[in-house]
Enzyme design. Structure first.
Site, PDB file in Angstrom:
ATOM      1  CG  ASN A  53      -0.153   0.109   2.508  1.00 43.63           C
ATOM      2  OD1 ASN A  53       0.418   1.149   2.819  1.00 43.63           O
ATOM      3  ND2 ASN A  53      -0.086  -0.978   3.262  1.00 43.63           N
ATOM      4  CE  LYS A 180       3.541   2.240  11.881  1.00 46.23           C
ATOM      5  NZ  LYS A 180       4.488   1.643  10.929  1.00 46.23           N
ATOM      6  CE  LYS A 182       0.640   6.061   9.715  1.00 48.51           C
ATOM      7  NZ  LYS A 182       1.895   5.578   9.129  1.00 48.51           N
ATOM      8  CG  ASP A 211       5.096   5.982  10.443  1.00 54.14           C
ATOM      9  OD1 ASP A 211       6.003   6.733  10.037  1.00 54.14           O
ATOM     10  OD2 ASP A 211       4.532   5.130   9.714  1.00 54.14           O
ATOM     11  CD  GLU A 237       7.280   3.516  10.684  1.00 54.71           C
ATOM     12  OE1 GLU A 237       6.892   2.821  11.644  1.00 54.71           O
ATOM     13  OE2 GLU A 237       6.795   3.433   9.544  1.00 54.71           O
ATOM     14  CD  GLU A 263       6.656   3.505   5.430  1.00 55.48           C
ATOM     15  OE1 GLU A 263       6.540   3.232   6.637  1.00 55.48           O
ATOM     16  OE2 GLU A 263       5.717   3.944   4.747  1.00 55.48           O
ATOM     17  CG  ASP A 290       6.444  -3.383   1.523  1.00 52.01           C
ATOM     18  OD1 ASP A 290       6.468  -4.511   0.990  1.00 52.01           O
ATOM     19  OD2 ASP A 290       5.384  -2.746   1.702  1.00 52.01           O
ATOM     20  CG  HIS A 320       5.471  -0.294   4.733  1.00 51.49           C
ATOM     21  ND1 HIS A 320       5.049  -0.577   3.456  1.00 51.49           N
ATOM     22  CD2 HIS A 320       4.683   0.720   5.168  1.00 51.49           C
ATOM     23  CE1 HIS A 320       4.047   0.241   3.140  1.00 51.49           C
ATOM     24  NE2 HIS A 320       3.814   1.039   4.153  1.00 51.49           N
ATOM     25  CD  GLU A 339       2.988  -1.341   8.922  1.00 48.26           C
ATOM     26  OE1 GLU A 339       3.775  -1.335   7.969  1.00 48.26           O
ATOM     27  OE2 GLU A 339       2.467  -0.305   9.391  1.00 48.26           O
TER      28      GLU A 339
HETATM   29  O1  LIG Z   1       0.713   5.596   6.281  1.00 51.68           O
HETATM   30  C1  LIG Z   1       1.439   4.904   5.563  1.00 51.68           C
HETATM   31  O2  LIG Z   1       1.849   5.275   4.447  1.00 51.68           O
HETATM   32  C2  LIG Z   1       1.856   3.548   6.032  1.00 51.68           C
HETATM   33  C3  LIG Z   1       3.053   3.592   6.878  1.00 51.68           C
HETATM   34  O3  LIG Z   1       3.809   4.533   6.945  1.00 51.68           O
HETATM   35  C4  LIG Z   1       3.346   2.436   7.704  1.00 51.68           C
HETATM   36  O4  LIG Z   1       2.583   1.487   7.652  1.00 51.68           O
HETATM   37  O5  LIG Z   1       4.354   2.463   8.409  1.00 51.68           O
HETATM   38 MG   LIG Z   2       5.569   4.051   8.147  1.00 52.89          MG
END
Ligand SMILES: O=C([O-])CC(=O)C(=O)O
Ligand SMILES: [Mg+2]
Length: 387
Positions: A53, A180, A182, A211, A237, A263, A290, A320, A339
């Site tokens: 993704n 995790k 954001k 992250d 992260e 990632e 990944d 990832h 993950e």
């Molecule tokens: O929000 C994203 O692009 C996904 C991401 O960074 C992660 O899964 O570590």
């Molecule tokens: Mg990430």
């Protein structure tokens, strides 16, 4: 024995979530099927793949360059020495014919998607789970029990701290012990409040990773480091731009806790540069390359080789993407885990239907190939493409 068809389609994996850099309202993935003329259990062996993704579908590149090269190659030139299976490295080399080095862009995503499907087909032809096939090839003992953590904690409209806490609680209820969230999509003050809300919710039952999705410049990355180092975080992260190794290295001076990144590094050369110049510490930091985004498992094997040369254990890798391909690599080659997105990117992410998370671990079932056939919602979209 030959590849008779390669099919691809762009599929939505959109949702109203946002990290510090992008929203996922228009996110897509490429789904591919590599159809062979080999028959197992009365049906042709079809390998499936998709591109994790975060990078959108790669239909143009797959249709115009990479699928034609696979189909135009002499079928015998793609076989292993025994002539009884496809050799993924030969298929990889055929796809990458006439591609210059460097500038990896997103062709690595297109190739990674097809590589996933090829490995799925190869393991199905061998009638083994991919993780067992990988362990055998590397002379290792497979370990079907794999650490997984729950990724989420996104920003989305109307989401308050209560909703964030409830989300994290639901991951604990489903057996995870690392979660995790954001950061970097709000002010530091607001992110501190969100982090403290989650820490209060999970208590000593779980650990929290954060992250920033590459959002910060050096100054902001350091300001966050100074705030975050007071919390018992599992990791910090992707603070800055994925290719800014000097930033990552400077950050280490302000952040004694574990850092994670990788990632958005799409080749073994970029991964090696991270190890050379990024100040990452093999005793505590985590590497998140990944394979689906970075030229697939054939290339990931070269990345793992670069780790070995740099003195890193493969157990520092927690990829990832939340897909079963990396789960197989983790179980087969001894990565540190994988993950998982319990509520996102469905039906692509996740585990076979029979799998439960217990104490932050899953146990791989013994399904031939990557195991997509064990996940009913996923295999049904895959079979719509080719069966
Ligand atoms: O929000 C994203 O692009 C996904 C991401 O960074 C992660 O899964 O570590
Ligand atoms: Mg990430």
């Amino acid at each position: 024995m030959r590849i008779v068809d390669v099919r691809e389609i762009t599929q939505p994996i959109s949702s109203p979530i946002r990290n510090a850099y992008i929203d996922f309202t228009k996110m897509t993935t490429s789904l591919v099927a590599v159809v062979t003329d080999v028959v197992r259990d009365g049906r042709p062996v079809v390998g499936y793949g998709f591109n994790s993704n975060g990078r959108y579908g790669q239909g143009g590149l797959i249709r115009e360059r990479f699928a034609p090269r696979l189909l135009e190659a002499d079928p015998k030139a793609l076989l292993n020495e025994a002539g009884d299976n496809i050799d993924p490295d030969k298929a990889w080399a055929a796809m990458m014919a006439n591609e210059k080095p460097g500038g990896h862009g997103e062709r690595s995503v297109a190739v990674g998607t097809l590589d996933m499907a090829i490995w799925d087909a190869v393991a199905k032809i061998a009638e083994k789970p991919l993780f067992r096939l990988l362990a055998e090839r590397h002379g290792r003992e497979a370990n079907p029990r794999v650490f997984v953590y729950a990724a989420g904690g996104y920003y989305y409209p109307g989401k308050d701290d209560d909703a964030l806490r409830a989300e994290m609680r639901s991951y604990l209820d489903r057996g995870y012990n690392v979660v995790k969230m954001k950061i970097g999509g709000a002010s530091l003050t607001e992110d501190r409040r969100r982090i403290e809300a989650v820490l209060a919710e999970i208590g000593s039952q779980a650990q929290l990773a954060v992250d920033a999705n590459g959002r910060f410049d050096l100054e902001t990355a350091i300001a966050y480091a100074k705030a975050l180092r007071d919390y018992p975080l599992f990791w910090y992260e992707e603070a800055g731009d994925p290719l800014d190794y000097a930033l990552q290295s400077a950050l280490a001076e302000f952040y004694p806790g574990p850092m994670a990144t990788g990632e958005n590094l799409f080749s073994h050369q970029d991964a090696r540069n991270l190890l050379r110049y990024g100040g990452m510490r093999p005793d505590r930091d985590w590497l998140q390359f990944d394979c689906a985004l970075s030229y697939g498992l054939c290339e990931y094997t070269r990345t793992l080789e670069a780790l070995k040369v740099a003195g890193w254990s493969w157990s520092r890798c927690v990829p990832h993407g939340g897909h079963q391909m990396s789960l197989n690599i983790a179980a087969g080659l001894g990565l540190g885990g994988n993950e998982s997105y319990p509520d996102l990117f469905q039906p692509y992410g996740g585990f076979p239907d029979s799998v439960r998370v217990e104490n932050g671990h899953v146990t791989m079932p013994e399904l031939p190939g990557i195991g997509f056939e064990g996940k009913s919602d996923l295999i049904s979209v895959m079979r719509d493409l080719a069966s």
